[in-house]
Design an enzyme around this catalytic site. Sequence first.
Site, PDB file in Angstrom:
ATOM      1  N   ARG A  56       0.855  -1.193   0.000  1.00 45.74           N
ATOM      2  CA  ARG A  56       0.000   0.000   0.000  1.00 45.74           C
ATOM      3  C   ARG A  56       0.887   1.238   0.000  1.00 45.74           C
ATOM      4  O   ARG A  56       0.588   2.229  -0.650  1.00 45.74           O
ATOM      5  CB  ARG A  56      -0.948   0.005   1.206  1.00 45.74           C
ATOM      6  CG  ARG A  56      -1.702   1.335   1.343  1.00 45.74           C
ATOM      7  CD  ARG A  56      -2.961   1.290   2.214  1.00 45.74           C
ATOM      8  NE  ARG A  56      -2.905   0.372   3.327  1.00 45.74           N
ATOM      9  CZ  ARG A  56      -2.223   0.568   4.461  1.00 45.74           C
ATOM     10  NH1 ARG A  56      -1.529   1.683   4.647  1.00 45.74           N
ATOM     11  NH2 ARG A  56      -2.233  -0.346   5.408  1.00 45.74           N
ATOM     12  N   TYR A 108     -16.340  16.280 -15.594  1.00 39.55           N
ATOM     13  CA  TYR A 108     -16.733  14.864 -15.575  1.00 39.55           C
ATOM     14  C   TYR A 108     -17.860  14.674 -14.543  1.00 39.55           C
ATOM     15  O   TYR A 108     -17.767  15.172 -13.410  1.00 39.55           O
ATOM     16  CB  TYR A 108     -15.502  14.039 -15.212  1.00 39.55           C
ATOM     17  CG  TYR A 108     -15.765  12.566 -15.096  1.00 39.55           C
ATOM     18  CD1 TYR A 108     -16.070  11.804 -16.224  1.00 39.55           C
ATOM     19  CD2 TYR A 108     -15.703  11.925 -13.866  1.00 39.55           C
ATOM     20  CE1 TYR A 108     -16.306  10.456 -16.114  1.00 39.55           C
ATOM     21  CE2 TYR A 108     -15.934  10.568 -13.755  1.00 39.55           C
ATOM     22  CZ  TYR A 108     -16.240   9.839 -14.885  1.00 39.55           C
ATOM     23  OH  TYR A 108     -16.474   8.501 -14.782  1.00 39.55           O
ATOM     24  N   ASP A 180      -7.578  18.770 -14.446  1.00 36.03           N
ATOM     25  CA  ASP A 180      -7.826  17.390 -14.865  1.00 36.03           C
ATOM     26  C   ASP A 180      -7.434  17.316 -16.341  1.00 36.03           C
ATOM     27  O   ASP A 180      -8.133  17.842 -17.206  1.00 36.03           O
ATOM     28  CB  ASP A 180      -9.308  17.054 -14.655  1.00 36.03           C
ATOM     29  CG  ASP A 180      -9.651  15.627 -15.075  1.00 36.03           C
ATOM     30  OD1 ASP A 180      -8.924  15.061 -15.920  1.00 36.03           O
ATOM     31  OD2 ASP A 180     -10.666  15.099 -14.582  1.00 36.03           O
ATOM     32  N   LYS A 205      -8.074   6.351 -19.325  1.00 33.67           N
ATOM     33  CA  LYS A 205      -8.403   6.868 -20.649  1.00 33.67           C
ATOM     34  C   LYS A 205      -7.170   6.838 -21.555  1.00 33.67           C
ATOM     35  O   LYS A 205      -6.661   5.785 -21.843  1.00 33.67           O
ATOM     36  CB  LYS A 205      -9.008   8.265 -20.497  1.00 33.67           C
ATOM     37  CG  LYS A 205     -10.054   8.373 -19.357  1.00 33.67           C
ATOM     38  CD  LYS A 205     -11.289   7.546 -19.581  1.00 33.67           C
ATOM     39  CE  LYS A 205     -12.192   7.429 -18.359  1.00 33.67           C
ATOM     40  NZ  LYS A 205     -12.589   8.666 -17.728  1.00 33.67           N
TER      41      LYS A 205
END
Length: 389
Positions: A56, A108, A180, A205
């Site tokens: 992690r 978004y 973004d 993406k």
Amino acid sequence: MTDPQSPISTLKFESLAVHAGTQADPGTGAVMTPIYQTSTYAQVDVGVHRGFEYSRTDNPTRSALQTALATLEGGRYALAFASGMAATDTLLRLVKPGEHVVCGNDVYGGTYRLFDKVLAEYGLEFSFVDASDLQALQMALRAETRLVWLETPTNPLLRLTDISMAAEMAHRAGAWLAVDNTFASPALQQPLALGADFVVHSTTKYLGGHSDVVGGAIVLNDEAAYERLKFLQNAIGAVPGPQDCFLVLRGIKTLALRMERHCINAVRVANFLEEQPRVAQVIFPGLVSHPQHGLAQQQMRGPGGMVSFIMAGGEAAARVVARETRLFTLAESLGGVESLIELPAPMTHASVAGSPLAVDAGLVRLSVGIEHADDLLSDLAQALQKAGE
Ligand SMILES: *Cc1c(COP(=O)(O)O)cnc(C)c1O
């Protein structure tokens, strides 16, 4: 490899995309970064480890991806996350209750949902404004504004914001600017160089590029903010697994090549659509008819692969087109090698229905892939034909 600080490099973007973050594996010489599918690492003595103690916190495959992402965005640091939304949520932990965020009103849908339906309940205040209008952006800034959040180009209306101007405004108000950069990708636009403090990605993406992985990232230069975000990445734990990091890293190698073809094909598609009588309006930054075509040319190295258009016949006609294309798959998401078609109003932007952010029901969004443009045009032509019957 443990330090995500990227080397200052004189290589061109295309070369960086292939090589950034990748070096022959020190143990075996493997040319490709291995998928370090391990949760923990043997320590040489109590509390003495070789840079990795628990996955992690750090994982070598993730470190390689983080180095690549930082390098491509021209940033010093990058942090990878399990999704774009996980990256966004972690970044927003830098904003405290009572503080204020100015957000573009054409973001978004999931970002709007996270801000308006989740984080607003924890005492963060949000103002949604048309961020392509710098005056509106300026008016929305307050003494408590800590962060300005932008997408450029926006989703799905492909509006642009002048990043340099927005950064200057945010900084004068004592706020950070986060961009973004999912739609442009670092191949076409590097917001940090234009003054942004944070770049956020859905690596799902264009960076991943093959519609086979979900991931996210934050890239930045400021060391103190990086230390806090690195702490939060581990404390919150929304990290990507090594296999997912490998897939994004592999996708990145062809990013420059793919974006070139996405742009070429999108230009062909946009020009074709502009000539179609059943199409009322085509929205694409590469068209001279786009109100911010000049800014696109100045701020971006290419117009991108996303094309939106409004059907003259409204929602009914849009539904026929979306149903009838064969090569353009009817699906959410974007940025993969294959072409996709969707209707934002009932699909990706259903979460903003009825809000001031709602989009035209006749709006169709294309993610133009890297197939042969002739095939894409034929497919759109036959679908548009059916929409007129
Ligand atoms: C998809 C997307 C996101 C969210 O990313 P996930 O990886 O799906 O969590 C954020 N911003 C933009 C512009 C996106 O397209």
